[in-house]
Design a protein around this motif. Structure first.
Motif, mmCIF file in Angstrom:
data_model
loop_
_atom_site.group_PDB
_atom_site.id
_atom_site.type_symbol
_atom_site.label_atom_id
_atom_site.label_comp_id
_atom_site.label_asym_id
_atom_site.label_seq_id
_atom_site.Cartn_x
_atom_site.Cartn_y
_atom_site.Cartn_z
ATOM 1 N N LEU A 1 0.892 17.327 -26.018
ATOM 2 C CA LEU A 1 -0.365 17.749 -25.395
ATOM 3 C C LEU A 1 -1.247 18.317 -26.498
ATOM 4 C CD1 LEU A 1 0.540 19.471 -22.020
ATOM 5 C CD2 LEU A 1 -1.089 17.602 -22.361
ATOM 6 N N VAL A 2 -2.426 17.747 -26.649
ATOM 7 C CA VAL A 2 -3.318 18.154 -27.737
ATOM 8 C C VAL A 2 -4.685 18.527 -27.174
ATOM 9 C CG1 VAL A 2 -4.439 17.397 -29.878
ATOM 10 C CG2 VAL A 2 -2.119 16.644 -29.364
ATOM 11 N N LEU A 3 -5.139 19.734 -27.543
ATOM 12 C CA LEU A 3 -6.464 20.195 -27.140
ATOM 13 C C LEU A 3 -7.433 19.882 -28.276
ATOM 14 C CD1 LEU A 3 -8.185 22.006 -25.153
ATOM 15 C CD2 LEU A 3 -7.558 23.925 -26.629
ATOM 16 N N SER A 4 -8.576 19.323 -27.943
ATOM 17 C CA SER A 4 -9.540 19.001 -28.987
ATOM 18 C C SER A 4 -10.899 19.593 -28.621
ATOM 19 C CB SER A 4 -9.628 17.480 -29.129
ATOM 20 O OG SER A 4 -10.554 17.159 -30.119
ATOM 21 N N THR A 5 -11.473 20.345 -29.572
ATOM 22 C CA THR A 5 -12.761 20.984 -29.308
ATOM 23 C C THR A 5 -13.919 20.245 -29.980
ATOM 24 O OG1 THR A 5 -12.198 22.468 -31.109
ATOM 25 C CG2 THR A 5 -11.901 23.321 -28.875
ATOM 26 N N ALA A 6 -13.592 19.371 -30.927
ATOM 27 C CA ALA A 6 -14.584 18.543 -31.630
ATOM 28 C C ALA A 6 -13.805 17.494 -32.413
ATOM 29 C CB ALA A 6 -15.405 19.399 -32.600
ATOM 30 N N HIS A 7 -14.515 16.465 -32.935
ATOM 31 C CA HIS A 7 -13.816 15.520 -33.807
ATOM 32 C C HIS A 7 -13.238 16.322 -34.974
ATOM 33 C CE1 HIS A 7 -15.324 12.069 -31.686
ATOM 34 N NE2 HIS A 7 -16.584 12.413 -31.886
ATOM 35 N N GLY A 8 -11.989 16.106 -35.275
ATOM 36 C CA GLY A 8 -11.363 16.812 -36.408
ATOM 37 C C GLY A 8 -10.772 18.157 -36.042
ATOM 38 N N GLN A 9 -11.017 18.631 -34.829
ATOM 39 C CA GLN A 9 -10.502 19.949 -34.415
ATOM 40 C C GLN A 9 -9.438 19.748 -33.334
ATOM 41 O OE1 GLN A 9 -11.633 22.931 -35.778
ATOM 42 N NE2 GLN A 9 -12.744 21.571 -37.155
ATOM 43 N N THR B 1 0.495 19.043 -17.998
ATOM 44 C CA THR B 1 -0.866 18.630 -18.369
ATOM 45 C C THR B 1 -1.898 19.386 -17.525
ATOM 46 O OG1 THR B 1 -0.021 16.449 -18.916
ATOM 47 C CG2 THR B 1 -2.387 16.619 -18.612
ATOM 48 N N LEU B 2 -1.649 19.458 -16.224
ATOM 49 C CA LEU B 2 -2.602 20.140 -15.330
ATOM 50 C C LEU B 2 -2.637 21.636 -15.625
ATOM 51 C CD1 LEU B 2 -1.779 18.225 -12.021
ATOM 52 C CD2 LEU B 2 -3.764 17.896 -13.504
ATOM 53 N N LYS B 3 -1.466 22.186 -15.969
ATOM 54 C CA LYS B 3 -1.385 23.615 -16.302
ATOM 55 C C LYS B 3 -2.211 23.912 -17.572
ATOM 56 C CE LYS B 3 2.202 26.696 -17.708
ATOM 57 N NZ LYS B 3 3.606 26.835 -18.034
ATOM 58 N N ALA B 4 -2.095 23.028 -18.556
ATOM 59 C CA ALA B 4 -2.850 23.213 -19.806
ATOM 60 C C ALA B 4 -4.355 23.045 -19.560
ATOM 61 C CB ALA B 4 -2.377 22.217 -20.852
ATOM 62 N N ALA B 5 -4.711 22.078 -18.727
ATOM 63 C CA ALA B 5 -6.136 21.832 -18.439
ATOM 64 C C ALA B 5 -6.751 23.060 -17.774
ATOM 65 C CB ALA B 5 -6.276 20.610 -17.541
ATOM 66 N N LEU B 6 -5.983 23.672 -16.895
ATOM 67 C CA LEU B 6 -6.458 24.877 -16.195
ATOM 68 C C LEU B 6 -6.608 26.044 -17.162
ATOM 69 C CD1 LEU B 6 -6.985 25.558 -13.194
ATOM 70 C CD2 LEU B 6 -4.690 26.547 -13.116
ATOM 71 N N LYS B 7 -5.590 26.242 -17.990
ATOM 72 C CA LYS B 7 -5.629 27.377 -18.918
ATOM 73 C C LYS B 7 -6.794 27.249 -19.905
ATOM 74 C CE LYS B 7 -3.253 30.004 -22.356
ATOM 75 N NZ LYS B 7 -2.065 30.292 -23.120
ATOM 76 N N PHE C 1 -16.371 16.843 -25.479
ATOM 77 C CA PHE C 1 -15.494 17.970 -25.811
ATOM 78 C C PHE C 1 -15.844 19.199 -24.975
ATOM 79 C CE2 PHE C 1 -15.772 15.210 -29.493
ATOM 80 C CZ PHE C 1 -14.432 15.038 -29.800
ATOM 81 N N PRO C 2 -14.904 20.137 -24.764
ATOM 82 C CA PRO C 2 -13.494 20.052 -25.155
ATOM 83 C C PRO C 2 -12.748 19.087 -24.256
ATOM 84 C CG PRO C 2 -13.844 22.021 -23.846
ATOM 85 C CD PRO C 2 -15.179 21.380 -24.009
ATOM 86 N N ASN C 3 -11.668 18.533 -24.777
ATOM 87 C CA ASN C 3 -10.836 17.677 -23.943
ATOM 88 C C ASN C 3 -9.366 17.871 -24.274
ATOM 89 O OD1 ASN C 3 -10.123 15.825 -26.119
ATOM 90 N ND2 ASN C 3 -12.257 15.130 -26.003
ATOM 91 N N LEU C 4 -8.549 17.377 -23.373
ATOM 92 C CA LEU C 4 -7.099 17.508 -23.525
ATOM 93 C C LEU C 4 -6.530 16.101 -23.537
ATOM 94 C CD1 LEU C 4 -4.594 19.496 -23.298
ATOM 95 C CD2 LEU C 4 -4.674 19.042 -20.846
ATOM 96 N N THR C 5 -5.642 15.807 -24.513
ATOM 97 C CA THR C 5 -5.007 14.477 -24.507
ATOM 98 C C THR C 5 -3.512 14.602 -24.289
ATOM 99 O OG1 THR C 5 -6.607 13.721 -26.169
ATOM 100 C CG2 THR C 5 -4.775 12.259 -25.693
ATOM 101 N N LEU C 6 -3.013 13.792 -23.394
ATOM 102 C CA LEU C 6 -1.572 13.646 -23.209
ATOM 103 C C LEU C 6 -1.194 12.371 -23.965
ATOM 104 C CD1 LEU C 6 1.156 14.333 -21.781
ATOM 105 C CD2 LEU C 6 0.401 12.831 -19.929
ATOM 106 N N ILE C 7 -0.471 12.554 -25.080
ATOM 107 C CA ILE C 7 -0.040 11.395 -25.888
ATOM 108 C C ILE C 7 1.414 11.108 -25.540
ATOM 109 C CG2 ILE C 7 0.194 10.434 -28.207
ATOM 110 C CD1 ILE C 7 -1.686 12.759 -29.132
ATOM 111 N N VAL C 8 1.633 9.944 -24.956
ATOM 112 C CA VAL C 8 2.980 9.619 -24.491
ATOM 113 C C VAL C 8 3.382 8.221 -24.965
ATOM 114 C CG1 VAL C 8 3.495 11.094 -22.528
ATOM 115 C CG2 VAL C 8 1.807 9.311 -22.245
ATOM 116 N N GLN D 1 -9.442 25.341 -19.535
ATOM 117 C CA GLN D 1 -10.709 25.023 -18.860
ATOM 118 C C GLN D 1 -11.334 23.721 -19.333
ATOM 119 O OE1 GLN D 1 -12.612 27.341 -16.490
ATOM 120 N NE2 GLN D 1 -10.426 27.558 -16.174
ATOM 121 N N VAL D 2 -10.514 22.675 -19.467
ATOM 122 C CA VAL D 2 -11.092 21.396 -19.895
ATOM 123 C C VAL D 2 -11.409 20.532 -18.683
ATOM 124 C CG1 VAL D 2 -10.088 21.302 -22.212
ATOM 125 C CG2 VAL D 2 -8.829 20.347 -20.299
#
Ligand code: KG4
Ligand code: ZN
Length: 327
Positions: A143-151, A252-258, A129-136, A260-261
């Protein structure tokens, strides 16, 4: 900890046993894909009837393969939503009966969170973490940002069709078989050069949303009153695939940049797309996790993994299927 994961939110009937959220002991999936290939899309009633017929044999097979009895399980997890209501009910009510009969903790799981956790399965270097998931998938592009399990923080999603739906519907226009994603991928693999003439709607918008209805309309317009040759069908398939991949990756790349994942996770049926994974690895500077194709599409293992890392049992009497459940 051994968890049985059950998934019936769309047209699959799936059950799997996973140890400690990462090791797959059994992963059984029965799909009504062949039935739906005849109709070119999913008919909820047909899917639910098939699930009613297969749910017990599928669970039975998963337990046998894992060499376990139901009473030996530490917990049972089930997709409670979102999904097709008639389909969800079958998984949820079966799981409740099993949890009641065996006095086993029951963990309801959000289907989208399940897709995220496919990335922990059989992965020697699981995500951090943190990570970004693209669910398609066929029903979602999120697009989901996750900072920890459950977050989890939802950043954006499709405003109209889902990415998988765009593959399925445009494939149908081209006369390719259902599900459209794999058919388009196969036809596209025969093409050497792209012209990139199809639209990438919303690519420049100041948000993390997607839109695919304009792409679908463009394909319908190009196909109307026209008989495509085989090579034209392949070219259209490659152009469609590239337009969908570009639309997904721009945001996805724009979100990753914003945010910082440094780790990007892919999930959902469309994450099985070879071009999407290759282009994500090419364009994203950090680490890209992509589950094996069998774990991208709906399965019970991802539900069991999600339950292990988000362990919140709920008394079986209080668990209900909720087709609108989000996080
Ligand atoms: O996650 P999933 O199995 O079910 C839903 O939750 O919807 O996703 C199914 C979707 C379908 O739209 C299918 O066309 C798409 O995933 N899909 C693919 C590929 N394999 C499956 N799309 C693009 N490329 C693929 N290789
Ligand atoms: Zn899914």
């Amino acid at each position: 900890m051994k968890i049985l994961g059950i998934e019936t939110s769309c047209d699959e009937t799936a059950a799997a046993v996973v140890e400690n959220g990462t090791k797959i002991l059994a992963n059984i999936v029965a799909s009504s894909e062949k039935l739906h290939a005849k109709t070119g899309g999913i008919i909820p009633e047909t899917a639910a009837r098939e699930q009613l017929r297969t749910i017990i044999p599928v669970i039975d097979e998963a337990l046998k393969e894992a060499k376990l009895l139901a009473k030996d399980l530490d917990a049972i997890a089930v997709t409670a939503g979102p999904g097709l209501f008639g389909s969800l009910i079958i998984g949820v009510e079966t799981t409740k009966s099993l949890a009641f009969a065996c006095n086993t903790p029951l963990v309801p799981i959000n289907h989208l969170i399940g897709h995220i956790y496919a990335n922990w399965l059989d992965n020697p270097a699981p995500p951090t973490f943190p990570n970004l998931t693209l669910i398609v998938s066929g029903g979602h592009s999120e697009l989901v940002l996750s900072t920890a399990h459950g977050q989890y923080q939802w950043l954006g999603g499709t405003r109209d069709d889902a990415a998988g739906e765009a593959f399925d519907k445009t494939a149908r226009v081209l006369g390719l078989t259902f599900p459209g994603g794999p058919s388009i991928q196969k036809a596209a693999s025969r093409v050497k050069k792209l012209s990139n003439f199809l639209p990438r709607p919303l690519s420049g918008s100041d948000d993390f949303d997607f839109s695919f209805s304009g792409l679908k309309t463009a394909v319908v317009n190009l196909a109307s009153n026209k008989q495509f040759s085989d090579s034209e069908i392949n070219q259209m398939a490659a152009e469609i695939q590239e337009a969908i991949v570009d639309s997904l990756l721009t945001k996805t790349l724009k979100a990753a940049l914003k945010y910082q994942v440094k780790e990007l996770l892919l999930g959902g049926g469309v994450a099985a797309n070879i071009r999407l994974v290759a282009k994500a690895k090419e364009k994203f500077a950090g680490k890209v996790h992509a589950p094996k194709p069998k774990l991208c599409v709906d399965n019970g293992a991802m539900v069991a993994a999600a339950a292990f890392f988000n362990y919140k049992p709920v008394p079986w009497e209080k668990v209900t299927a909720d087709s609108g459940l989000f996080f």
